[in-house]
Write an enzyme that holds these catalytic residues in place. Structure first.
Site, PDB file in Angstrom:
ATOM      1  CE1 TYR A 109       7.681   7.992   9.354  1.00 49.33           C
ATOM      2  CE2 TYR A 109       8.348  10.229   8.784  1.00 49.33           C
ATOM      3  CZ  TYR A 109       8.019   8.946   8.398  1.00 49.33           C
ATOM      4  OH  TYR A 109       8.028   8.611   7.068  1.00 49.33           O
ATOM      5  NE  ARG A 151      -0.506   0.137   4.996  1.00 48.66           N
ATOM      6  CZ  ARG A 151      -1.131   0.259   6.155  1.00 48.66           C
ATOM      7  NH1 ARG A 151      -2.455   0.293   6.188  1.00 48.66           N
ATOM      8  NH2 ARG A 151      -0.463   0.344   7.279  1.00 48.66           N
ATOM      9  N   GLY A 152       0.269   2.373  -0.317  1.00 50.55           N
ATOM     10  CA  GLY A 152       0.953   3.655  -0.259  1.00 50.55           C
ATOM     11  C   GLY A 152       2.182   3.697  -1.137  1.00 50.55           C
ATOM     12  CG  ASN A 201       8.227   1.144   1.861  1.00 53.66           C
ATOM     13  OD1 ASN A 201       8.340   2.344   1.653  1.00 53.66           O
ATOM     14  ND2 ASN A 201       7.035   0.545   2.008  1.00 53.66           N
ATOM     15  CB  ALA A 202       7.910  -2.077   6.837  1.00 58.94           C
ATOM     16  N   GLY A 203       7.026   1.107   7.469  1.00 55.44           N
ATOM     17  CA  GLY A 203       7.129   2.193   8.440  1.00 55.44           C
ATOM     18  C   GLY A 203       5.768   2.652   8.923  1.00 55.44           C
ATOM     19  CB  ILE A 204       3.946   2.903  11.791  1.00 54.04           C
ATOM     20  CG1 ILE A 204       4.948   2.768  12.951  1.00 54.04           C
ATOM     21  CG2 ILE A 204       3.557   1.538  11.242  1.00 54.04           C
ATOM     22  CD1 ILE A 204       4.367   2.052  14.164  1.00 54.04           C
ATOM     23  N   PRO A 217      12.318  10.846   1.054  1.00 54.61           N
ATOM     24  CG  PRO A 217      10.651   9.278   0.771  1.00 54.61           C
ATOM     25  CD  PRO A 217      11.880   9.557   1.570  1.00 54.61           C
ATOM     26  N   GLY A 218      10.346  13.821   0.645  1.00 53.89           N
ATOM     27  CA  GLY A 218       9.656  14.891   1.352  1.00 53.89           C
ATOM     28  C   GLY A 218       8.219  14.475   1.569  1.00 53.89           C
TER      29      GLY A 218
END
Length: 243
Positions: free
Chosen positions: A150, A15-16, A85-88, A180-181
């Site tokens: 974060y 996703r995303g 890439n996994a992140g919250i 990324p911004g």
């Protein structure tokens, strides 16, 4: 120049931003395997829509990462590229942030990158090389209101990236981060509207980034033109932060 098709594992790839990266790498002819942790329905929908294999494990658990990578490699061959890439995120003023929220973000974003890199590292050394691409953030470079955990986790990801690059270089393992911004993705929904409007006003190009733009940068790092690039943080932020 593109490499021959490779086996690529991307965490949080259903996703995303992760979905955009997974699809771009898949369309380029690679064997892409994605992972997720909780959203079973979303993962099934992604697999049915794209045909990309999906595995379920939690990147905060080192043994789950080790077993998951072994399972993938038994089916699809040695992992040649890892995209961590996994992140919250957990948006809250520092005074309202709980230790539990802090730990969850750090364990997922920073700990998950460590756990996955550790799981693929022996195989990459054995095969004489590989690439690890981590996902940092502009917030890790400049901080962010209400995003203390974060920001700290992503700053840690950049330090992890540089250190792994130093250790991996002699073994043919290239390690870089993409930072990324503010992107037009699901995580943006967690930012209060008044803050998001302020953020957009600070971006010189006048808009949020697109997931496809991040995917193209990842594709570049997977190509042969960047074999002399390692230990770097490549920014994609519309000019919002320069260093």
């Amino acid at each position: 120049m593109a490499r021959q098709p490779e086996t690529i594992i991307i965490t949080g790839g259903t996703r995303g931003l992760g979905a955009a990266i997974s699809q771009a790498l898949h369309e380029a002819g690679n064997t892409v395997v994605t992972t997720y942790a909780h959203d079973h329905d979303g993962a099934d929908a992604f697999r049915n829509r794209t045909g990309i294999p999906v595995y379920c494990w939690d990147v905060t658990h080192p043994e789950a990462c080790r077993k998951g990578v072994a399972e993938v490699e038994a089916v699809y061959g040695a992992c040649q590229v890892l995209i961590a890439n996994a992140g919250i995120s957990h948006a809250a003023p520092f005074s309202e942030m709980t230790p539990q929220a802090w730990r969850s973000v750090i364990d997922t974003n920073l700990g998950g990158s460590f756990n996955m890199a550790r799981a693929v590292w022996p195989g990459m050394m054995a095969q004489g090389g590989g690439r690890i691409i981590t996902i940092a953030s502009i917030v890790g470079q400049r901080g962010g209101y209400g995003l203390t955990a974060y920001a700290a986790s992503k700053a840690g990801v950049m330090g992890l990236t540089r250190s792994l690059a130093l250790e991996g270089a002699a073994h043919g393992i290239r390690v870089n981060a993409v930072s990324p911004g503010y992107m037009d993705s699901g995580m943006i929904a967690e930012i209060p509207d008044r803050i998001l409007r302020k953020v957009q006003g600070e971006i010189p190009v006048g808009r949020l980034g697109y997931p496809e733009e991040l995917a193209r940068m990842i594709l570049f790092l997977c190509g042969t033109d960047c074999d002399f690039i390692t230990g770097q943080v490549l920014s994609l932020n519309g000019g919002q932060y320069m260093e």
